[in-house]
Design a protein around this motif. Structure first.
Motif, PDB file in Angstrom:
ATOM      1  N   ASP A  87     -10.354  -0.859  -1.660  1.00 42.64           N
ATOM      2  CA  ASP A  87      -8.964  -1.171  -1.995  1.00 42.64           C
ATOM      3  C   ASP A  87      -8.111  -1.446  -0.757  1.00 42.64           C
ATOM      4  O   ASP A  87      -6.922  -1.148  -0.730  1.00 42.64           O
ATOM      5  CB  ASP A  87      -8.331  -0.057  -2.829  1.00 42.64           C
ATOM      6  CG  ASP A  87      -7.082  -0.543  -3.578  1.00 42.64           C
ATOM      7  OD1 ASP A  87      -7.027  -1.730  -3.915  1.00 42.64           O
ATOM      8  OD2 ASP A  87      -6.160   0.279  -3.800  1.00 42.64           O
ATOM      9  N   LEU A  88      -8.708  -2.016   0.275  1.00 44.69           N
ATOM     10  CA  LEU A  88      -7.987  -2.434   1.476  1.00 44.69           C
ATOM     11  C   LEU A  88      -8.422  -3.862   1.816  1.00 44.69           C
ATOM     12  O   LEU A  88      -9.617  -4.129   1.924  1.00 44.69           O
ATOM     13  CB  LEU A  88      -8.297  -1.506   2.655  1.00 44.69           C
ATOM     14  CG  LEU A  88      -7.858  -0.052   2.531  1.00 44.69           C
ATOM     15  CD1 LEU A  88      -8.482   0.786   3.634  1.00 44.69           C
ATOM     16  CD2 LEU A  88      -6.337   0.074   2.553  1.00 44.69           C
TER      17      LEU A  88
ATOM     18  N   PHE B 280     -14.113   0.322   3.024  1.00 50.97           N
ATOM     19  CA  PHE B 280     -12.805  -0.326   2.993  1.00 50.97           C
ATOM     20  C   PHE B 280     -12.316  -0.541   1.564  1.00 50.97           C
ATOM     21  O   PHE B 280     -11.685  -1.555   1.249  1.00 50.97           O
ATOM     22  CB  PHE B 280     -12.839  -1.655   3.764  1.00 50.97           C
ATOM     23  CG  PHE B 280     -13.393  -1.519   5.153  1.00 50.97           C
ATOM     24  CD1 PHE B 280     -12.664  -0.883   6.132  1.00 50.97           C
ATOM     25  CD2 PHE B 280     -14.663  -1.990   5.470  1.00 50.97           C
ATOM     26  CE1 PHE B 280     -13.178  -0.733   7.416  1.00 50.97           C
ATOM     27  CE2 PHE B 280     -15.170  -1.841   6.745  1.00 50.97           C
ATOM     28  CZ  PHE B 280     -14.430  -1.214   7.726  1.00 50.97           C
TER      29      PHE B 280
ATOM     30  N   ALA C 293     -11.873   5.587   3.329  1.00 54.06           N
ATOM     31  CA  ALA C 293     -12.460   4.274   3.051  1.00 54.06           C
ATOM     32  C   ALA C 293     -12.788   3.529   4.338  1.00 54.06           C
ATOM     33  O   ALA C 293     -13.787   2.808   4.416  1.00 54.06           O
ATOM     34  CB  ALA C 293     -11.504   3.452   2.191  1.00 54.06           C
ATOM     35  N   ILE C 294     -11.958   3.706   5.356  1.00 58.17           N
ATOM     36  CA  ILE C 294     -12.205   3.044   6.642  1.00 58.17           C
ATOM     37  C   ILE C 294     -13.360   3.710   7.374  1.00 58.17           C
ATOM     38  O   ILE C 294     -14.294   3.045   7.840  1.00 58.17           O
ATOM     39  CB  ILE C 294     -10.926   3.067   7.505  1.00 58.17           C
ATOM     40  CG1 ILE C 294      -9.834   2.222   6.853  1.00 58.17           C
ATOM     41  CG2 ILE C 294     -11.224   2.559   8.913  1.00 58.17           C
ATOM     42  CD1 ILE C 294      -8.459   2.445   7.441  1.00 58.17           C
TER      43      ILE C 294
ATOM     44  N   MET D 203      -7.200   6.211   2.316  1.00 59.40           N
ATOM     45  CA  MET D 203      -7.365   5.028   3.165  1.00 59.40           C
ATOM     46  C   MET D 203      -8.253   5.357   4.352  1.00 59.40           C
ATOM     47  O   MET D 203      -9.164   4.594   4.694  1.00 59.40           O
ATOM     48  CB  MET D 203      -5.997   4.542   3.652  1.00 59.40           C
ATOM     49  CG  MET D 203      -5.069   4.055   2.578  1.00 59.40           C
ATOM     50  SD  MET D 203      -3.436   3.645   3.263  1.00 59.40           S
ATOM     51  CE  MET D 203      -2.490   3.458   1.742  1.00 59.40           C
ATOM     52  N   SER D 204      -7.980   6.487   4.985  1.00 64.30           N
ATOM     53  CA  SER D 204      -8.769   6.898   6.138  1.00 64.30           C
ATOM     54  C   SER D 204     -10.235   7.060   5.772  1.00 64.30           C
ATOM     55  O   SER D 204     -11.128   6.617   6.509  1.00 64.30           O
ATOM     56  CB  SER D 204      -8.220   8.205   6.708  1.00 64.30           C
ATOM     57  OG  SER D 204      -9.008   8.660   7.775  1.00 64.30           O
TER      58      SER D 204
ATOM     59  N   LEU E 258       0.807  -1.218   0.000  1.00 65.35           N
ATOM     60  CA  LEU E 258       0.000   0.000   0.000  1.00 65.35           C
ATOM     61  C   LEU E 258       0.844   1.274   0.000  1.00 65.35           C
ATOM     62  O   LEU E 258       0.284   2.373   0.009  1.00 65.35           O
ATOM     63  CB  LEU E 258      -0.936   0.008   1.209  1.00 65.35           C
ATOM     64  CG  LEU E 258      -1.963  -1.133   1.284  1.00 65.35           C
ATOM     65  CD1 LEU E 258      -2.740  -1.054   2.587  1.00 65.35           C
ATOM     66  CD2 LEU E 258      -2.907  -1.101   0.084  1.00 65.35           C
TER      67      LEU E 258
ATOM     68  N   ASP F 266      -2.651  -6.798   3.208  1.00 63.58           N
ATOM     69  CA  ASP F 266      -2.031  -5.614   2.616  1.00 63.58           C
ATOM     70  C   ASP F 266      -1.104  -4.975   3.649  1.00 63.58           C
ATOM     71  O   ASP F 266      -1.305  -5.126   4.857  1.00 63.58           O
ATOM     72  CB  ASP F 266      -3.093  -4.601   2.185  1.00 63.58           C
ATOM     73  CG  ASP F 266      -3.935  -5.090   1.011  1.00 63.58           C
ATOM     74  OD1 ASP F 266      -3.629  -6.170   0.469  1.00 63.58           O
ATOM     75  OD2 ASP F 266      -4.896  -4.389   0.647  1.00 63.58           O
TER      76      ASP F 266
ATOM     77  N   VAL G 146      -2.138  -5.375   7.512  1.00 66.83           N
ATOM     78  CA  VAL G 146      -3.557  -5.332   7.865  1.00 66.83           C
ATOM     79  C   VAL G 146      -3.972  -6.681   8.439  1.00 66.83           C
ATOM     80  O   VAL G 146      -3.843  -7.728   7.794  1.00 66.83           O
ATOM     81  CB  VAL G 146      -4.423  -4.989   6.641  1.00 66.83           C
ATOM     82  CG1 VAL G 146      -5.907  -5.039   7.006  1.00 66.83           C
ATOM     83  CG2 VAL G 146      -4.054  -3.616   6.092  1.00 66.83           C
TER      84      VAL G 146
ATOM     85  N   TYR H  60       0.330   6.450   5.359  1.00 62.89           N
ATOM     86  CA  TYR H  60      -1.104   6.264   5.562  1.00 62.89           C
ATOM     87  C   TYR H  60      -1.805   7.480   4.973  1.00 62.89           C
ATOM     88  O   TYR H  60      -1.570   8.615   5.383  1.00 62.89           O
ATOM     89  CB  TYR H  60      -1.399   6.137   7.051  1.00 62.89           C
ATOM     90  CG  TYR H  60      -2.849   5.866   7.371  1.00 62.89           C
ATOM     91  CD1 TYR H  60      -3.465   4.691   6.967  1.00 62.89           C
ATOM     92  CD2 TYR H  60      -3.602   6.795   8.086  1.00 62.89           C
ATOM     93  CE1 TYR H  60      -4.789   4.442   7.263  1.00 62.89           C
ATOM     94  CE2 TYR H  60      -4.926   6.549   8.393  1.00 62.89           C
ATOM     95  CZ  TYR H  60      -5.517   5.370   7.974  1.00 62.89           C
ATOM     96  OH  TYR H  60      -6.841   5.132   8.270  1.00 62.89           O
ATOM     97  N   THR H  61      -2.677   7.255   3.988  1.00 64.54           N
ATOM     98  CA  THR H  61      -3.227   8.348   3.198  1.00 64.54           C
ATOM     99  C   THR H  61      -4.638   8.722   3.624  1.00 64.54           C
ATOM    100  O   THR H  61      -5.341   7.938   4.281  1.00 64.54           O
ATOM    101  CB  THR H  61      -3.244   7.982   1.707  1.00 64.54           C
ATOM    102  OG1 THR H  61      -4.178   6.909   1.500  1.00 64.54           O
ATOM    103  CG2 THR H  61      -1.864   7.543   1.236  1.00 64.54           C
TER     104      THR H  61
END
Length: 310
Positions: A107-108, A105, A99-100, A96-97, A88, A112, A123, A92-93
């Motif tokens: 692409d997580l 989620f 999507a969480i 990503m944040s 990844l 990963d 992960v 930490y982008t």
């Protein structure tokens, strides 16, 4: 002129083979190659819709992508069931944040990993602690575990040399909560993780932790503020092994999907601490050879914590 039935058969045409086609616009026969026929078919597959498909997208690639997306979309359970192992990146982008926090989620997936300041964080699962807590429920989250120990430390800061089951310097009194590991020796790991992911993303939460011992096992628990913690035997192995007291399990009480899908990430060829009480003098651990084991509290083993981000 040979009859149609007199021609020999070719079972595998190549791109340069020719066939005749009637051009309905020019109203004449023309030749075409099988290579051009395939290009035409491929273009149709991508661009033309098929009304009989039950998907919203009626093209074949679009329908496949829609089905794949729907199988895991908006579902921690779906993402917890797939081991991907994608790199990844090195930070930490915000994507990503987002999507969480949204619970998609995107692409997580389990397995990963991010490599931040020399540490590989992998992960371990999604929403493993959602809705736990005695006052506020934990929201959408991603759990991470480093591939390697961040450093070595003692569970209790005493020096007794080699493992001796009855050595006076080794004690598990007060269980994990009151150990030197939790009160002091995890501070370095917490500082690094917060620095690597950002204080606004490393989640604080409430969990039940063992805080007393009797007869060589945990005998009490209470609610505590948590952020970066050692894993339990249940989180790693999926069951209690040496820490046989019910006080050891707490609210995050299932095996991490990472270890269920890829057990090799349990077995890391180094010794690391788990938080369970094995005896009056030893805490639980995972040995370099893969065994669920235990070690004297004063021994210095790997610190391999878990944490949640959003």
């Amino acid at each position: 002129m040979a009859k149609f039935t007199d021609y020999t058969e070719k079972t595998e045409p190549v791109d340069t083979d020719l066939a005749l086609i009637y051009d309905t616009q020019a109203k004449v026969n023309k030749k075409f190659t099988f290579g051009n026929l395939w290009k035409w078919i491929a273009k149709k597959i991508v661009s033309e819709g098929i009304s009989q498909l039950d998907t919203t997208n009626k093209t074949i690639p679009g329908a496949i992508n829609e089905l794949n997306s729907n199988s895991v979309r908006n579902s921690a359970a779906g993402h917890n069931s797939i081991f991907r192992g994608k790199n990844l990146g090195t930070s930490y982008t915000s994507a990503m944040s987002k999507a969480i926090q949204s619970g998609t989620f995107d692409d997580l997936f389990v397995g990963d990993y991010l490599t931040i300041n020399g540490t590989v964080y992998r992960v371990a699962g999604f929403n493993l602690g959602k809705q736990i807590g005695d006052n506020t429920s934990m929201g959408n989250s991603m759990c991470l575990v480093p591939d390697s120990a961040l450093y070595n430390a003692q569970m209790h800061n005493t020096d007794s040399g080699q493992y001796t089951e009855g050595a006076a310097a080794n004690t598990t009194t007060g269980a994990y909560t009151n150990s030197d590991m939790r009160t002091a020796n995890l501070a370095q790991a917490t500082q690094k993780i917060v620095s690597d992911f950002g204080s606004s993303h490393v989640m604080s939460y409430r969990d039940i932790l063992p805080n007393a011992t009797a007869d060589g096992q945990a005998s009490g628990w209470a609610w505590y503020d948590c952020k970066v913690e050692l894993m339990s035997e249940t989180m790693v192995c999926g069951t209690k092994v040496w820490a046989n007291s019910g006080y050891e399990v707490g609210c995050i009480n299932s095996q991490f999907p990472l270890f269920a899908l890829a057990p090799e990430y349990i077995h890391r060829r180094f010794d690391y601490w788990l938080r369970g009480v094995r005896s009056a003098t030893a805490f639980c651990s995972v040995d370099y050879d893969g065994r669920a084991n235990g070690s004297a509290a004063s021994n210095s083993l790997g610190v391999r914590p878990f944490f949640f981000v959003n």
